[in-house]
Design a protein around this motif. Structure first.
Motif, PDB file in Angstrom:
ATOM      1  N   LEU A 413       0.305  -1.336   0.095  1.00  0.00           N
ATOM      2  CA  LEU A 413       0.136  -0.252   0.886  1.00  0.00           C
ATOM      3  C   LEU A 413       1.032   0.879  -0.033  1.00  0.00           C
ATOM      4  N   ARG A 414       2.035   1.118   0.842  1.00  0.00           N
ATOM      5  CA  ARG A 414       3.035   2.221   0.697  1.00  0.00           C
ATOM      6  C   ARG A 414       3.301   2.744  -0.457  1.00  0.00           C
ATOM      7  N   ARG A 415       3.571   1.286  -1.166  1.00  0.00           N
ATOM      8  CA  ARG A 415       4.526   1.550  -2.798  1.00  0.00           C
ATOM      9  C   ARG A 415       3.429   2.178  -3.548  1.00  0.00           C
ATOM     10  N   ALA A 416       2.174   1.888  -3.478  1.00  0.00           N
ATOM     11  CA  ALA A 416       1.321   1.918  -4.448  1.00  0.00           C
ATOM     12  C   ALA A 416      -0.017   3.673  -4.206  1.00  0.00           C
ATOM     13  N   ALA A 417       0.568   3.933  -2.869  1.00  0.00           N
ATOM     14  CA  ALA A 417       0.260   5.387  -2.996  1.00  0.00           C
ATOM     15  C   ALA A 417       0.576   6.297  -3.818  1.00  0.00           C
ATOM     16  N   ASP A 418       1.306   7.088  -3.958  1.00  0.00           N
ATOM     17  CA  ASP A 418       1.194   8.134  -5.028  1.00  0.00           C
ATOM     18  C   ASP A 418       1.994   7.059  -6.592  1.00  0.00           C
ATOM     19  N   ASP A 419       1.326   5.902  -7.179  1.00  0.00           N
ATOM     20  CA  ASP A 419       1.669   5.418  -8.322  1.00  0.00           C
ATOM     21  C   ASP A 419       0.134   4.651  -8.296  1.00  0.00           C
ATOM     22  N   PRO A 420      -0.465   5.289  -9.845  1.00  0.00           N
ATOM     23  CA  PRO A 420      -1.378   4.541  -9.929  1.00  0.00           C
ATOM     24  C   PRO A 420      -1.856   3.234 -10.918  1.00  0.00           C
ATOM     25  N   LYS A 421      -0.811   3.529 -11.422  1.00  0.00           N
ATOM     26  CA  LYS A 421      -0.177   2.533 -12.191  1.00  0.00           C
ATOM     27  C   LYS A 421      -0.545   1.152 -11.324  1.00  0.00           C
ATOM     28  N   ARG A 422       0.336   1.397 -10.314  1.00  0.00           N
ATOM     29  CA  ARG A 422       0.854   0.065  -8.924  1.00  0.00           C
ATOM     30  C   ARG A 422      -0.669  -0.133  -8.531  1.00  0.00           C
ATOM     31  N   ARG A 423      -2.003   0.856  -8.317  1.00  0.00           N
ATOM     32  CA  ARG A 423      -2.762   0.790  -7.522  1.00  0.00           C
ATOM     33  C   ARG A 423      -3.524  -0.433  -9.111  1.00  0.00           C
ATOM     34  N   MET A 424      -3.727   0.240  -9.865  1.00  0.00           N
ATOM     35  CA  MET A 424      -4.595  -0.794 -10.918  1.00  0.00           C
ATOM     36  C   MET A 424      -4.108  -1.925 -10.695  1.00  0.00           C
ATOM     37  N   ALA A 425      -3.016  -2.629 -10.291  1.00  0.00           N
ATOM     38  CA  ALA A 425      -2.355  -3.242 -10.423  1.00  0.00           C
ATOM     39  C   ALA A 425      -2.451  -3.898  -9.606  1.00  0.00           C
ATOM     40  N   LEU A 426      -3.544  -3.746  -8.096  1.00  0.00           N
ATOM     41  CA  LEU A 426      -3.352  -4.432  -7.323  1.00  0.00           C
ATOM     42  C   LEU A 426      -4.988  -4.495  -7.418  1.00  0.00           C
ATOM     43  N   VAL A 427      -6.194  -3.877  -7.867  1.00  0.00           N
ATOM     44  CA  VAL A 427      -7.256  -4.264  -7.935  1.00  0.00           C
ATOM     45  C   VAL A 427      -7.707  -5.349  -8.918  1.00  0.00           C
ATOM     46  N   PHE A 428      -6.581  -5.546  -9.848  1.00  0.00           N
ATOM     47  CA  PHE A 428      -6.185  -6.467 -10.893  1.00  0.00           C
ATOM     48  C   PHE A 428      -6.284  -7.634 -10.581  1.00  0.00           C
ATOM     49  N   ARG A 429      -5.070  -7.387  -9.792  1.00  0.00           N
ATOM     50  CA  ARG A 429      -4.328  -8.414  -8.503  1.00  0.00           C
ATOM     51  C   ARG A 429      -6.112  -9.454  -7.794  1.00  0.00           C
ATOM     52  N   TRP A 430      -6.440  -8.054  -7.648  1.00  0.00           N
ATOM     53  CA  TRP A 430      -7.548  -8.799  -6.346  1.00  0.00           C
ATOM     54  C   TRP A 430      -8.049  -9.724  -6.946  1.00  0.00           C
ATOM     55  N   TYR A 431      -8.732 -10.191  -8.411  1.00  0.00           N
ATOM     56  CA  TYR A 431      -9.941 -10.666  -9.380  1.00  0.00           C
ATOM     57  C   TYR A 431      -9.110 -11.313  -9.167  1.00  0.00           C
ATOM     58  N   LEU A 432      -7.929 -11.299 -10.160  1.00  0.00           N
ATOM     59  CA  LEU A 432      -6.909 -12.426 -10.051  1.00  0.00           C
ATOM     60  C   LEU A 432      -6.742 -13.909  -8.271  1.00  0.00           C
ATOM     61  N   GLY A 433      -6.947 -13.167  -7.646  1.00  0.00           N
ATOM     62  CA  GLY A 433      -6.154 -13.760  -6.498  1.00  0.00           C
ATOM     63  C   GLY A 433      -7.812 -14.560  -5.495  1.00  0.00           C
ATOM     64  N   MET A 434      -8.481 -13.660  -6.499  1.00  0.00           N
ATOM     65  CA  MET A 434     -10.180 -14.519  -5.703  1.00  0.00           C
ATOM     66  C   MET A 434     -10.868 -15.367  -6.970  1.00  0.00           C
ATOM     67  N   ALA A 435     -10.543 -15.170  -8.191  1.00  0.00           N
ATOM     68  CA  ALA A 435     -10.808 -16.652  -9.050  1.00  0.00           C
ATOM     69  C   ALA A 435     -10.772 -17.259  -8.253  1.00  0.00           C
ATOM     70  N   SER A 436      -9.025 -17.647  -7.976  1.00  0.00           N
ATOM     71  CA  SER A 436      -8.220 -19.011  -7.029  1.00  0.00           C
ATOM     72  C   SER A 436      -9.454 -19.189  -6.048  1.00  0.00           C
ATOM     73  N   ARG A 437      -9.891 -17.776  -4.985  1.00  0.00           N
ATOM     74  CA  ARG A 437     -10.455 -18.590  -3.886  1.00  0.00           C
ATOM     75  C   ARG A 437     -12.023 -19.180  -4.806  1.00  0.00           C
ATOM     76  N   TRP A 438     -12.890 -18.403  -5.363  1.00  0.00           N
ATOM     77  CA  TRP A 438     -13.681 -19.012  -5.743  1.00  0.00           C
ATOM     78  C   TRP A 438     -14.232 -20.236  -5.961  1.00  0.00           C
ATOM     79  N   ALA A 439     -13.127 -20.875  -6.928  1.00  0.00           N
ATOM     80  CA  ALA A 439     -12.866 -22.173  -6.997  1.00  0.00           C
ATOM     81  C   ALA A 439     -12.236 -22.957  -5.682  1.00  0.00           C
ATOM     82  N   VAL A 440     -12.076 -22.354  -4.941  1.00  0.00           N
ATOM     83  CA  VAL A 440     -11.246 -23.689  -4.009  1.00  0.00           C
ATOM     84  C   VAL A 440     -12.813 -23.348  -3.197  1.00  0.00           C
ATOM     85  N   VAL A 441     -13.468 -22.283  -2.561  1.00  0.00           N
ATOM     86  CA  VAL A 441     -14.501 -22.282  -2.323  1.00  0.00           C
ATOM     87  C   VAL A 441     -15.689 -23.365  -2.757  1.00  0.00           C
TER      88      VAL A 441
END
Length: 518
Positions: A413-441
């Motif tokens: 979060l500290r690295r993303a505070a002033d970096d819009p592209k990193r914030r975008m990456a973290l949002v997209f990684r949310w979907y990628l991470g949740m997609a594996s979680r949805w399959a597991v549950v």
């Protein structure tokens, strides 16, 4: 049909009898001439002139390297590899450990408290039995890698399967060196490392001693002792190197017949140079007896399975994901962006059939490469993102991202505070991470987004077990699968040995059929 030849055991000439005789893996098999034609028997005939060919006993526990089995304290040269997110679950590890197999807990992607709970369970339920735990290279989350090593050392975990490493990190080096001590016959390395690699240059780093610069830094920081720093030059970083070919999850999709000999040659080069002799195993595509037999025939010291274990009842995934895996064919896989190395463009192999995850994940990476941040997305693109992929407003997703990384890795979060592209990456990684979680549950309304790590071995396994008890997902147990794969590999090896001696068996006799485990 039984024929008469001077022998103490029946001679079978019918197809079922030939097959049954070949499956008696603990006994020799003699191919003999009889009045009724060519037959087989388990006892040597009194008249050697009747013998056409012979193969010795080959029980599954004799496959692979005896050094691997002794070093890890297991009965079989077989490793059930780690599948992240706890898919290679505690139940899976415990079931295999109790039957003499080595299995690696899928710690990658799990929070430290979840990993610690698993280690406590292993201490309680399989005390003294060998197992491994995964340490995955996490270039975007170094803190997680460090904390995993902290736990492994605190709980006395004696074997780590290192995966997805592109270069060595202080954490994997620390784990290895923290287990070094002097013994009466030389250096004792109590902490064993199995390095899973797909590149010769990465294998080379694990085949050699730890880099002096990393050793010096660990000593300076008080993470190893002076004696351990001195002993570091006398052992390779890894005891075993797994050549990972085309597999599920992180993979370079290299053919095993190309990759394995290359890594063996590099191992032999290092052995001639330094005297170290790490073992080399085979992973990727090991889903049938023929595949396992081929790996052993190339000289693999052990084999590693992955995708086929995920389809078993003990795996830490959902019945819905297991059903998708049981329906997979050999061509039903595709590459997609990986959550843990999204910004680097690293991909992993997933199941394509029955899910739209791969297509949607690739779309996210295209957006990441094209735009400088979420604020730069055209209105139409943002609408599609929120309605079709995320299925919720970006602002809500960002709130979850903040809550998640506040617990897991605040530096993100500290690295993303002033970096819009990193914030975008973290949002997209949310979907990628949740997609594996949805399959597991087994999240029913997100089936189309299931991220199921899978390689073509899954489809090959499904083809092999068709018509057997293992065809039904409800019957797939990890020990049963392992036992049938190894028994089948031994059987296939015997058939190939006879073929090399000019004995060609009917196809119905040469294909091992799964049996219910005793």
């Amino acid at each position: 049909m039984t024929a008469t030849v001077p022998t103490t055991a029946p001679v079978r000439t019918d197809a079922d009898g030939v097959y049954d005789t070949l499956t008696r893996l603990a006994e020799p098999c003699y191919v003999v001439r009889t009045d009724a034609g060519i037959g087989v028997t388990t006892a040597r005939p009194a008249d050697d002139s009747a013998v056409v060919a012979a193969v010795g006993p080959l029980p599954p526990e004799q496959l692979g390297s005896p050094e691997f089995r002794a070093h890890h304290g297991v009965k079989y040269a077989y490793l059930a590899g780690a599948m992240a997110g706890g898919i290679a679950s505690e139940d899976l590890v415990i079931a295999l450990a109790r039957q003499g197999y080595l299995a690696s807990f899928g710690a990658a992607g799990l929070l430290p408290e979840r990993v610690e709970a698993a280690l406590r369970r292993f201490q309680a339920e399989i005390p003294g039995l060998p197992f491994a735990a995964n340490l995955i290279h996490s270039p975007s989350e170094q803190e997680l890698e460090r904390r995993a090593v902290d736990l492994y050392l605190a709980y006395g975990v004696r074997c780590v399967e290192a995966s997805a490493f592109m270069d060595l990190t202080p954490h994997i080096v620390r784990y290895r060196l923290a287990g070094l001590r002097r013994g009466p016959d030389g250096v004792v390395a109590e902490n064993r490392v199995i390095a899973k690699v797909s590149r010769v240059e990465v294998a080379d780093r694990f085949l050699r001693p730890a880099p002096p610069a990393i050793v010096a830094a660990l000593l300076r920081d008080g993470l190893i002792t002076a004696e351990q720093a001195e002993l570091a030059a006398h052992v390779p970083l890894a005891d075993d190197i797994t050549a990972e070919a085309d597999s599920g999850g992180h993979t370079d999709r290299r053919p095993l017949t190309v990759l394995f000999p290359s890594i063996v040659r590099q191992r032999d080069l290092v052995r001639r140079e330094l005297g170290f002799a790490s073992r080399v195993g085979a992973a990727g595509g090991i889903g049938t007896p023929h595949a396992a037999a081929a790996a052993f025939a190339m000289g693999a010291d052990y084999v590693v399975t992955g995708s086929v274990n995920q389809a078993c009842l003990e795996s830490g995934t959902s019945d819905a994901a297991r059903a998708l895996l049981a329906a997979a064919g050999t061509a039903d896989c595709e590459m997609a962006p990986a959550a843990d190395m999204f910004e680097l463009g690293v991909e992993l192999q997933v199941l394509k059939k029955g899910t739209m995850f791969a297509m949607r994940a690739k779309r996210l990476y295209d957006l990441y490469r094209t735009y400088d941040g979420l604020e730069s997305l055209p209105a139409a693109e943002k609408d599609r993102l929120e309605q079709q992929i995320l299925r919720r407003p970006v602002a809500e997703v960002w709130e979850e991202v903040v809550a998640y990384f506040t617990r897991r890795d605040p530096d993100q979060l500290r690295r993303a505070a002033d970096d819009p592209k990193r914030r975008m990456a973290l949002v997209f990684r949310w979907y990628l991470g949740m997609a594996s979680r949805w399959a597991v549950v087994g999240e029913a309304d997100r089936t189309a987004d299931f991220q199921v790590w899978c390689g073509p071995a899954m489809g090959a396994f499904n083809e092999w077990v068709r018509g057997s008890h293992l065809a039904a997902p409800a019957n797939r147990r990890v020990v049963d699968v392992a036992a049938n794969l190894l028994a089948g590999a031994a059987f296939t090896t015997r058939v190939q040995q006879l073929a090399a001696n000019g004995v060609r068996l009917p196809s119905v006799c040469g294909d091992y059929r799964p049996r219910v485990a005793s």
